[in-house]
Design a protein around this motif. Structure first.
Motif, PDB file in Angstrom:
ATOM      1  N   GLU A 158       0.689  -1.386   0.020  1.00 26.73           N
ATOM      2  CA  GLU A 158       0.075   0.111   0.038  1.00 26.73           C
ATOM      3  C   GLU A 158       0.798   1.229  -0.116  1.00 26.73           C
ATOM      4  N   GLN A 159       2.004   1.351   0.528  1.00 24.54           N
ATOM      5  CA  GLN A 159       2.695   2.393   0.876  1.00 24.54           C
ATOM      6  C   GLN A 159       3.218   2.775  -0.663  1.00 24.54           C
ATOM      7  N   SER A 160       3.559   1.901  -1.575  1.00 26.29           N
ATOM      8  CA  SER A 160       4.131   2.211  -2.836  1.00 26.29           C
ATOM      9  C   SER A 160       3.104   2.843  -3.796  1.00 26.29           C
ATOM     10  N   ILE A 161       1.857   3.024  -3.469  1.00 29.45           N
ATOM     11  CA  ILE A 161       0.980   3.778  -4.244  1.00 29.45           C
ATOM     12  C   ILE A 161       1.444   5.100  -4.406  1.00 29.45           C
ATOM     13  N   THR A 162       2.146   5.693  -3.561  1.00 26.04           N
ATOM     14  CA  THR A 162       2.522   7.099  -3.570  1.00 26.04           C
ATOM     15  C   THR A 162       3.677   7.233  -4.818  1.00 26.04           C
ATOM     16  N   MET A 163       4.571   6.127  -4.782  1.00 30.38           N
ATOM     17  CA  MET A 163       5.416   5.893  -5.680  1.00 30.38           C
ATOM     18  C   MET A 163       4.832   6.285  -7.079  1.00 30.38           C
ATOM     19  N   THR A 164       4.036   5.419  -7.399  1.00 31.21           N
ATOM     20  CA  THR A 164       3.257   5.232  -8.934  1.00 31.21           C
ATOM     21  C   THR A 164       2.842   6.795  -9.433  1.00 31.21           C
ATOM     22  N   ASP A 165       2.319   7.479  -8.588  1.00 28.85           N
ATOM     23  CA  ASP A 165       1.884   9.007  -8.975  1.00 28.85           C
ATOM     24  C   ASP A 165       3.001   9.614  -9.707  1.00 28.85           C
ATOM     25  N   ARG A 166       4.425   9.504  -8.984  1.00 29.38           N
ATOM     26  CA  ARG A 166       5.719  10.262  -9.635  1.00 29.38           C
ATOM     27  C   ARG A 166       5.969   9.563 -10.840  1.00 29.38           C
ATOM     28  N   MET A 167       5.725   8.425 -11.248  1.00 28.46           N
ATOM     29  CA  MET A 167       6.229   7.898 -12.517  1.00 28.46           C
ATOM     30  C   MET A 167       5.993   8.833 -13.712  1.00 28.46           C
ATOM     31  N   ASP A 168       4.557   8.469 -13.972  1.00 27.30           N
ATOM     32  CA  ASP A 168       4.355   9.523 -15.093  1.00 27.30           C
ATOM     33  C   ASP A 168       3.358  10.634 -14.467  1.00 27.30           C
ATOM     34  N   TYR A 169       4.084  11.777 -14.667  1.00 25.16           N
ATOM     35  CA  TYR A 169       3.382  12.612 -13.659  1.00 25.16           C
ATOM     36  C   TYR A 169       2.335  13.405 -14.114  1.00 25.16           C
ATOM     37  N   LEU A 170       2.080  13.236 -15.603  1.00 22.39           N
ATOM     38  CA  LEU A 170       0.808  13.813 -16.059  1.00 22.39           C
ATOM     39  C   LEU A 170      -0.308  12.902 -16.012  1.00 22.39           C
ATOM     40  N   ASN A 171      -0.023  11.579 -15.637  1.00 27.21           N
ATOM     41  CA  ASN A 171      -1.090  10.697 -15.376  1.00 27.21           C
ATOM     42  C   ASN A 171      -1.083  10.019 -14.201  1.00 27.21           C
ATOM     43  N   PRO A 172      -0.986  10.876 -12.918  1.00 24.46           N
ATOM     44  CA  PRO A 172      -0.800  10.115 -11.855  1.00 24.46           C
ATOM     45  C   PRO A 172      -1.953   9.240 -11.209  1.00 24.46           C
ATOM     46  N   LEU A 173      -3.454   9.576 -11.803  1.00 19.77           N
ATOM     47  CA  LEU A 173      -4.281   8.634 -11.257  1.00 19.77           C
ATOM     48  C   LEU A 173      -4.336   7.411 -11.988  1.00 19.77           C
ATOM     49  N   GLY A 174      -4.008   7.475 -13.347  1.00 18.23           N
ATOM     50  CA  GLY A 174      -4.106   6.335 -14.167  1.00 18.23           C
ATOM     51  C   GLY A 174      -3.158   5.384 -13.926  1.00 18.23           C
ATOM     52  N   ASN A 175      -1.860   5.739 -13.336  1.00 21.85           N
ATOM     53  CA  ASN A 175      -0.840   4.864 -12.720  1.00 21.85           C
ATOM     54  C   ASN A 175      -1.326   4.327 -11.563  1.00 21.85           C
ATOM     55  N   ASN A 176      -1.968   5.046 -10.605  1.00 15.96           N
ATOM     56  CA  ASN A 176      -2.379   4.384  -9.223  1.00 15.96           C
ATOM     57  C   ASN A 176      -3.425   3.376  -9.822  1.00 15.96           C
ATOM     58  N   LEU A 177      -4.257   3.478 -10.719  1.00 17.88           N
ATOM     59  CA  LEU A 177      -5.361   2.498 -11.148  1.00 17.88           C
ATOM     60  C   LEU A 177      -4.416   1.382 -11.657  1.00 17.88           C
ATOM     61  N   ALA A 178      -3.370   1.596 -12.342  1.00 18.40           N
ATOM     62  CA  ALA A 178      -2.831   0.409 -12.766  1.00 18.40           C
ATOM     63  C   ALA A 178      -2.076  -0.700 -11.740  1.00 18.40           C
ATOM     64  N   TYR A 179      -1.844   0.028 -10.669  1.00 13.21           N
ATOM     65  CA  TYR A 179      -1.003  -0.418  -9.547  1.00 13.21           C
ATOM     66  C   TYR A 179      -2.114  -1.113  -8.771  1.00 13.21           C
ATOM     67  N   CYS A 180      -3.218  -0.659  -8.534  1.00 12.42           N
ATOM     68  CA  CYS A 180      -4.390  -0.935  -7.683  1.00 12.42           C
ATOM     69  C   CYS A 180      -5.035  -2.392  -8.309  1.00 12.42           C
ATOM     70  N   LEU A 181      -5.199  -2.087  -9.705  1.00 10.30           N
ATOM     71  CA  LEU A 181      -5.901  -3.111 -10.424  1.00 10.30           C
ATOM     72  C   LEU A 181      -4.869  -4.260 -10.241  1.00 10.30           C
ATOM     73  N   ALA A 182      -3.598  -4.385 -10.430  1.00 14.27           N
ATOM     74  CA  ALA A 182      -2.454  -5.247 -10.082  1.00 14.27           C
ATOM     75  C   ALA A 182      -2.767  -5.972  -8.838  1.00 14.27           C
ATOM     76  N   MET A 183      -2.861  -4.982  -7.963  1.00 14.09           N
ATOM     77  CA  MET A 183      -2.988  -5.766  -6.665  1.00 14.09           C
ATOM     78  C   MET A 183      -4.128  -6.461  -6.270  1.00 14.09           C
ATOM     79  N   GLU A 184      -5.330  -5.883  -6.856  1.00 17.37           N
ATOM     80  CA  GLU A 184      -6.362  -6.370  -6.566  1.00 17.37           C
ATOM     81  C   GLU A 184      -6.477  -7.909  -7.485  1.00 17.37           C
ATOM     82  N   LYS A 185      -5.943  -7.805  -8.464  1.00 16.76           N
ATOM     83  CA  LYS A 185      -5.947  -9.139  -9.163  1.00 16.76           C
ATOM     84  C   LYS A 185      -5.100 -10.148  -8.503  1.00 16.76           C
ATOM     85  N   LEU A 186      -4.011  -9.548  -7.794  1.00 15.76           N
ATOM     86  CA  LEU A 186      -3.214 -10.599  -7.070  1.00 15.76           C
ATOM     87  C   LEU A 186      -3.992 -11.191  -5.821  1.00 15.76           C
ATOM     88  N   ILE A 187      -4.707 -10.230  -5.071  1.00 12.36           N
ATOM     89  CA  ILE A 187      -5.247 -10.896  -3.817  1.00 12.36           C
ATOM     90  C   ILE A 187      -6.643 -11.176  -4.083  1.00 12.36           C
TER      91      ILE A 187
END
Ligand code: SF4
Lengths: 160, 413
Positions: free
Chosen positions: B80-109
């Motif tokens: 959960e802590q890493s979500i903050t990191m994903t915002d800073r990756m593609d900084y014009l699409n912060p919520l899209g990155n969050n979404l990709a990461y959260c969907l991956a986590m949700e698929k995993l668990i």
């Protein structure tokens, strides 16, 4: 300086040299167009319509370091970028100032790792730090005004 | 080290062999450096150009000036802590990155997401797309020489940022999505603000089009420039508007719907020529389509939970802590240790404003990811850039770089 010609043709204005020079320096301080990461987007917002840095004589961003007075380090400085940044700083003519924008530039921010320089003050002298990730445009403007206030305090004795 | 020594290139000519053509080594063509500090490279991209007069013979991107070690850093943090990191990756699409990461986590668990959260996610992801395209349009037009579009785009962008700030407290790095839903429910002012934006924005898109679409200078600078054929675009791995500009109908939102995109009615604009102009038209049209999705989402916003109730992965709300011992235990477990997903690997992809954004997660059963990897569109598109740039004038290069919409944070991570 606060001089208003009240008596019609007042041809002479007296002021101190320091004040005149410092006034000139703060009223047209050209920043360098130099964006590194996310903070640069907020720097662009500060330039654009809603916040409008031209109110401070800073609407002209120069892409060339040789024409700029202020380097706004907007974003994270990586180890690969650090020599480039230093070279750009060296190419700027005196007098020059550095504003470190954002947590990454100021102290490494959330990225305490192998790739990021932990604070741009390791490579160039910084005058003003602006905190935030990214700082709001208001914060950046506050940082710039703080820098202006500092410049207004400068004395001839120190320039020599 | 003095400046003088630094600026004179003392490299070995032999190192250039293989990168540039032999004509450059004999001095027949010129090798020119562009960037990393250049106003039109959209960040810190460095290009090594080989020029014959003004024609580009070769264009070699040099990346890594913004390599942040985000993927490695995420391995050291709990999921959960890493979500903050994903915002800073593609900084014009912060919520899209969050979404990709959260969907991956949700698929995993295998975590469920309540319908309300899904719709709000889609709504915000589409606003992020508009936001990103606005920054793209502003800077792209600025590169080609149209200053006023930049000022207009950033004016509209502030309205979107106000909405983000309203829901999350931050303008850009909002970190609003969490595994199982959202950080908190949207406030009351959210709906009127979105409706205001829906009323306000379409006229503005028309304004941009009026300024640019039939402007002879704009047409001269963009039509027939940076051409890429459909076959080449597929072969080079292009996705998003860069691929659709060449007429390939591939949008992850349609092809492999995620987060409930199948419920929304929208079109995927396609280009014909695969040049800079077509990619521009597509992004303009995408803004309109995104707005349609936003409108449908706000009209059909379901009520109910904003975050899953699965206490194994989702912390209980604060109010429960006062009277439920079980809630206290869950809270304590999740905040001290984090959750432990089962062993396994997942790959999830979403349509970011730039193209396919993939997130690969490998878990070894511990509370920290064993490996996180992002497949980012900018990185792939950068390898297609030389293909598009060859044979064009050096002055057109800025237009071509702008049209593939490269974000260096996305590319280097
Ligand atoms: S301080 Fe935050 S917004 Fe600025 S460059 Fe660093 S991560 Fe990006």
């Amino acid at each position: 300086m606060g001089v208003t010609p009240k008596l019609g043709e007042l041809g002479v204005v007296t002021t101190r040299l320091e004040d005149a020079v410092n006034w000139a320096r703060t009223r047209a301080m050209w920043p360098m167009l130099f964006g590194l990461a996310c903070c640069a987007i907020e720097m662009m917002s500060t330039q654009a319509s809603n916040y409008d840095m031209s109110r401070f004589g800073m609407e002209l961003m120069r892409p060339s370091p040789r024409q700029s007075d202020l380097m706004i380090v907007a974003g994270r400085v990586t180890r690969k970028m650090a020599p480039v940044l230093r070279q750009l700083y060296d190419q700027m003519p005196e007098p020059k100032w550095v504003l470190s924008m954002g947590d990454c530039a100021s102290c490494g921010g959330v990225f305490n790792n192998y790739a990021i320089v932990q604070g741009v003050d390791e490579i160039v002298p910084v005058d003003v730090y602006v905190a935030g990730c990214p700082p709001r445009p208001e914060q950046l403007i506050h940082g710039i005004i703080t820098l202006h206030e500092r410049i207004k305090q400068e004395r001839i004795a120190d320039w020599a | 080290m003095s400046v003088q020594e630094e600026t004179v290139w003392q490299g070995d000519v032999e190192k250039l062999r293989g990168l540039v053509s032999d004509r450059a080594l004999s001095g027949e063509t010129m090798v020119l450096n562009m960037g990393p500090q250049h106003p039109s490279t959209h960040g810190v991209l460095r290009l090594l150009l080989e020029l014959d007069g003004e024609d580009i013979v070769n264009c070699i991107p040099d990346i890594g000036f913004l390599h942040t070690g985000i993927e490695k850093n995420m391995e050291a943090k709990r999921y959960e802590q890493s979500i903050t990191m994903t915002d800073r990756m593609d900084y014009l699409n912060p919520l899209g990155n969050n979404l990709a990461y959260c969907l991956a986590m949700e698929k995993l668990i295998e975590l469920d997401v309540p319908p309300r959260a899904q719709v709000i996610r889609v709504l915000l992801a589409e606003l992020t797309r508009i936001n990103s395209h606005l920054v793209w349009l502003g800077t792209h037009a600025l590169d080609i020489g149209a200053m006023s579009v930049f000022l207009y785009c950033f004016r509209e962008r502030e309205k979107i940022l106000d909405i983000f700030e309203m829901v999350s407290g931050q303008r850009m790095m909002s970190t609003y999505f969490r595994p199982g839903g959202l950080w908190r429910d949207v406030p009351e002012e959210f709906e009127p603000a979105v409706r205001d934006f829906i009323d306000y924005f379409p006229a503005k898109v028309d304004d941009y089009e009026k300024l640019l679409s039939n402007n002879p200078i704009w047409l001269d600078r963009t039509q027939g420039i940076g051409f890429i054929s459909a076959e080449d675009a597929i072969a080079l791995g292009c996705t998003g508007p860069t691929l659709r500009g060449s007429g390939v109908n591939w949008d992850i939102r349609k092809a492999l719907p995620y987060s409930g995109y199948e419920q929304f009615d929208f079109e995927v604009p396609l280009g014909v020529h695969g040049d800079v102009y077509d990619r521009y038209i597509i992004r303009i049209e995408e803004m309109r389509q995104s707005l349609r999705i936003v409108e449908q989402a706000i009209d059909n916003l379901p009520g109910g939970l904003f975050r899953s109730n699965n206490r194994k992965y989702v912390p209980p709300p604060r109010a429960e802590l006062g009277h439920s011992m079980e809630a206290v235990i869950h809270h304590f477990k999740l905040w001290t240790e984090g959750f432990r997903p089962p062993k396994g690997e997942v790959y999830v992809r979403v349509e970011s404003p730039r193209g396919e954004l993939g997130c690969f997660l490998a878990s070894d059963g511990s509370p920290r990811p064993w490996r996180v990897r992002f497949r980012t569109p900018s990185f792939v598109h950068l390898s297609a850039l030389p293909h598009m740039a060859k044979g064009h004038l050096i002055a057109d290069l800025v237009g071509i770089i702008g049209s593939v919409d490269i974000v260096l944070g996305d590319c280097d991570r």
